[in-house]
Design an enzyme around this catalytic site. Structure first.
Site, PDB file in Angstrom:
ATOM      1  N   SER A  97       0.762  -1.251   0.430  1.00 54.97           N
ATOM      2  CA  SER A  97       0.388   0.172  -0.454  1.00 54.97           C
ATOM      3  C   SER A  97       0.786   1.355  -0.106  1.00 54.97           C
ATOM      4  O   SER A  97       1.523   1.400   0.539  1.00 54.97           O
ATOM      5  CB  SER A  97      -0.819  -0.026   1.598  1.00 54.97           C
ATOM      6  OG  SER A  97      -2.004  -1.325   1.220  1.00 54.97           O
ATOM      7  N   LYS A 172      -6.615   1.942  -2.788  1.00 51.01           N
ATOM      8  CA  LYS A 172      -6.833   1.737  -1.478  1.00 51.01           C
ATOM      9  C   LYS A 172      -6.115   2.214  -0.312  1.00 51.01           C
ATOM     10  O   LYS A 172      -6.761   1.682   0.593  1.00 51.01           O
ATOM     11  CB  LYS A 172      -5.067   0.386  -1.616  1.00 51.01           C
ATOM     12  CG  LYS A 172      -4.162  -0.297  -0.352  1.00 51.01           C
ATOM     13  CD  LYS A 172      -5.281  -0.633   0.201  1.00 51.01           C
ATOM     14  CE  LYS A 172      -4.895  -1.664   1.960  1.00 51.01           C
ATOM     15  NZ  LYS A 172      -5.719  -2.385   2.200  1.00 51.01           N
ATOM     16  N   LYS A 241      -0.150   5.228   8.072  1.00 50.41           N
ATOM     17  CA  LYS A 241       0.594   5.611   7.344  1.00 50.41           C
ATOM     18  C   LYS A 241      -0.493   5.756   5.527  1.00 50.41           C
ATOM     19  O   LYS A 241      -0.804   6.419   5.021  1.00 50.41           O
ATOM     20  CB  LYS A 241       1.251   4.744   6.255  1.00 50.41           C
ATOM     21  CG  LYS A 241       2.272   4.618   4.971  1.00 50.41           C
ATOM     22  CD  LYS A 241       2.090   3.263   4.601  1.00 50.41           C
ATOM     23  CE  LYS A 241       1.367   2.533   4.464  1.00 50.41           C
ATOM     24  NZ  LYS A 241       1.424   1.718   3.788  1.00 50.41           N
TER      25      LYS A 241
HETATM   26  P1  NAD Z   1       4.798  -6.774   7.177  1.00 51.89           P
HETATM   27  O1  NAD Z   1       5.840  -5.532   8.116  1.00 51.89           O
HETATM   28  O2  NAD Z   1       5.107  -7.710   8.171  1.00 51.89           O
HETATM   29  O3  NAD Z   1       6.479  -6.766   6.405  1.00 51.89           O
HETATM   30  C1  NAD Z   1       7.429  -5.731   5.592  1.00 51.89           C
HETATM   31  C2  NAD Z   1       8.272  -6.568   5.286  1.00 51.89           C
HETATM   32  O4  NAD Z   1       9.448  -5.962   4.339  1.00 51.89           O
HETATM   33  C3  NAD Z   1       8.566  -7.564   6.515  1.00 51.89           C
HETATM   34  O5  NAD Z   1       9.388  -8.834   6.498  1.00 51.89           O
HETATM   35  C4  NAD Z   1      10.369  -6.173   6.544  1.00 51.89           C
HETATM   36  O6  NAD Z   1      11.568  -7.283   6.982  1.00 51.89           O
HETATM   37  C5  NAD Z   1      10.842  -5.803   4.646  1.00 51.89           C
HETATM   38  N1  NAD Z   1      11.431  -5.035   4.551  1.00 51.89           N
HETATM   39  C6  NAD Z   1      10.883  -3.650   4.832  1.00 51.89           C
HETATM   40  N2  NAD Z   1      12.074  -3.233   3.594  1.00 51.89           N
HETATM   41  C7  NAD Z   1      12.142  -3.849   3.031  1.00 51.89           C
HETATM   42  C8  NAD Z   1      13.791  -3.863   2.776  1.00 51.89           C
HETATM   43  N3  NAD Z   1      13.757  -3.021   1.722  1.00 51.89           N
HETATM   44  N4  NAD Z   1      14.149  -5.070   1.078  1.00 51.89           N
HETATM   45  C9  NAD Z   1      13.676  -6.276   1.744  1.00 51.89           C
HETATM   46  N5  NAD Z   1      12.630  -5.936   3.045  1.00 51.89           N
HETATM   47  C10 NAD Z   1      12.257  -4.936   3.314  1.00 51.89           C
HETATM   48  O7  NAD Z   1       3.725  -5.753   6.494  1.00 51.89           O
HETATM   49  P2  NAD Z   1       2.796  -6.261   5.743  1.00 51.89           P
HETATM   50  O8  NAD Z   1       1.772  -6.325   7.174  1.00 51.89           O
HETATM   51  O9  NAD Z   1       3.368  -7.943   5.512  1.00 51.89           O
HETATM   52  O10 NAD Z   1       2.150  -5.048   4.925  1.00 51.89           O
HETATM   53  C11 NAD Z   1       2.490  -5.633   3.834  1.00 51.89           C
HETATM   54  C12 NAD Z   1       2.135  -3.903   3.191  1.00 51.89           C
HETATM   55  O11 NAD Z   1       0.736  -4.532   2.694  1.00 51.89           O
HETATM   56  C13 NAD Z   1       2.063  -3.251   3.768  1.00 51.89           C
HETATM   57  O12 NAD Z   1       2.323  -1.879   2.664  1.00 51.89           O
HETATM   58  C14 NAD Z   1       0.657  -2.490   4.183  1.00 51.89           C
HETATM   59  O13 NAD Z   1       0.360  -1.645   4.147  1.00 51.89           O
HETATM   60  C15 NAD Z   1       0.322  -3.610   3.047  1.00 51.89           C
HETATM   61  N6  NAD Z   1      -1.419  -4.017   3.529  1.00 51.89           N
HETATM   62  C16 NAD Z   1      -1.194  -5.220   4.904  1.00 51.89           C
HETATM   63  C17 NAD Z   1      -2.348  -6.160   5.591  1.00 51.89           C
HETATM   64  C18 NAD Z   1      -2.024  -7.084   6.011  1.00 51.89           C
HETATM   65  O14 NAD Z   1      -3.203  -7.176   6.923  1.00 51.89           O
HETATM   66  N7  NAD Z   1      -1.380  -6.586   7.020  1.00 51.89           N
HETATM   67  C19 NAD Z   1      -3.520  -6.071   4.488  1.00 51.89           C
HETATM   68  C20 NAD Z   1      -3.398  -5.293   3.310  1.00 51.89           C
HETATM   69  C21 NAD Z   1      -2.063  -4.794   2.591  1.00 51.89           C
END
Ligand code: NAD
Length: 293
Positions: A97, A172, A241
């Site tokens: 997102s 989104k 965010k």
């Molecule tokens: P999360 O924090 O669980 O996972 C993010 C991952 O990215 C982590 O494993 C982190 O180590 C990795 N990361 C961060 N910076 C990095 C980089 N520069 N290089 C490589 N790896 C890196 O987050 P999430 O909950 O999986 O969410 C991911 C995205 O999806 C976000 O943008 C969030 O807003 C969106 N989202 C989340 C949900 C939810 O229910 N969790 C639902 C819809 C959308």
């Protein structure tokens, strides 16, 4: 034989999404800053662990990012493009997102190096990521989204083509304003009802058969609040965010945003008072604490 798919970001959402792609037979190369998560995924799911973003871009025709925000996506894409400056039609699919203006910038930079960009954020949470039932909100040129379809069919229940690059991310963020408002209001209403003497379970039953129903009354409150877990797998900081992104879109549009601004203020206040990484459902616990219950 499927083309190689790169996947960067194996967190709450990325891990089950990448796992579904590997299970569907895609040849995967994965990377996450968390080296253990990356190595563990590679070992369990027959993928290759890339040592960095450049390694993923060197190996893959299509690179999916599932990262906390657009800044992280940009850092990964820049490192990848530096490693492979001639994209020759390779595809970057940002399923995070991110903010639409960041996506548009990324698309311009990428296009100058021969890469196409599709933004394809998702809705449905960890549960629907696990079952491959996400809603996918795709922005990008039709032919580029067409190329993503075999991937989207594995990850999602439905793909909505909402407009050019950036439109998926705008959609989104606006969805999440509704989601954030719905959870906040459901939680407040149930707290008020409890003070009055109504049972939360009874309130949910009535609301879900009435005009007050929303996603929070239908699932979140019962699943994460009444159960006492307060753990949905979506961090409150990530929602804050998304609300900031939506606020930026509203400001640029010059449209009235009274309720959106009020909802954002409450979530920001909770975010400032709760520890980093707290789950979004801690907003409800925070309200309960304010109410002294
Ligand atoms: P999360 O924090 O669980 O996972 C993010 C991952 O990215 C982590 O494993 C982190 O180590 C990795 N990361 C961060 N910076 C990095 C980089 N520069 N290089 C490589 N790896 C890196 O987050 P999430 O909950 O999986 O969410 C991911 C995205 O999806 C976000 O943008 C969030 O807003 C969106 N989202 C989340 C949900 C939810 O229910 N969790 C639902 C819809 C959308």
């Amino acid at each position: 034989m499927s083309p190689v798919v790169g996947f960067v970001g194996l967190g709450h959402m990325g891990h089950p999404m990448a796992r579904n792609l590997a299970a569907a037979g895609f040849d995967m190369v994965v990377f996450d800053l968390d080296r253990d998560a990356c190595a563990g995924f590679a070992e369990s799911h027959g993928a290759t662990a890339g040592g960095d973003a450049g390694a993923v871009f060197r190996a893959a025709d299509t690179v999916i990012t599932m990262l906390p925000n657009g800044r992280a996506v940009r850092a990964v894409a820049e490192a990848g493009i530096a490693a492979v400056p001639e994209g020759r039609g390779r595809l970057i699919v940002d399923m995070s997102s991110s903010a639409p203006h960041e996506t548009a910038e990324l698309a311009r930079t990428a296009a100058a190096h021969g890469y196409a960009v599709v933004d394809a954020p998702v809705s449905g949470g960890v549960g629907r990521a696990e079952t491959g039932d996400l809603s996918i909100l795709a922005g990008g040129a039709g032919a580029d989204v067409d190329r993503c379809e075999p991937i989207f069919e594995v990850l999602g229940r439905e793909t909505f083509r909402v407009g050019p690059v950036g439109a998926g991310h705008a959609m989104k963020a606006l969805n999440n304003v509704m989601s954030a408002a719905g959870l906040l209001l459901a939680a407040e209403t149930i707290l008020v009802g409890r003070r009055y003497g109504l049972e939360p379970e009874v309130m949910l039953k009535v609301l879900n058969a009435s005009t007050g129903m929303n996603h929070a009354t239908q699932t979140k409150i019962a699943q994460y609040v009444l159960s006492g877990t307060y753990a949905s797998g979506f961090a409150l900081d990530l929602m804050v965010k998304d609300l900031a992104t939506a606020g930026g879109i509203a400001r640029a549009a010059g449209a009235p945003y009274l309720m959106g601004s009020a909802v954002t203020s409450v979530w920001e206040l909770a975010g400032a008072q709760l520890p980093p990484g707290a789950d979004q459902m801690r907003l409800v616990r925070w309200l309960e604490d304010l109410a002294g219950t």
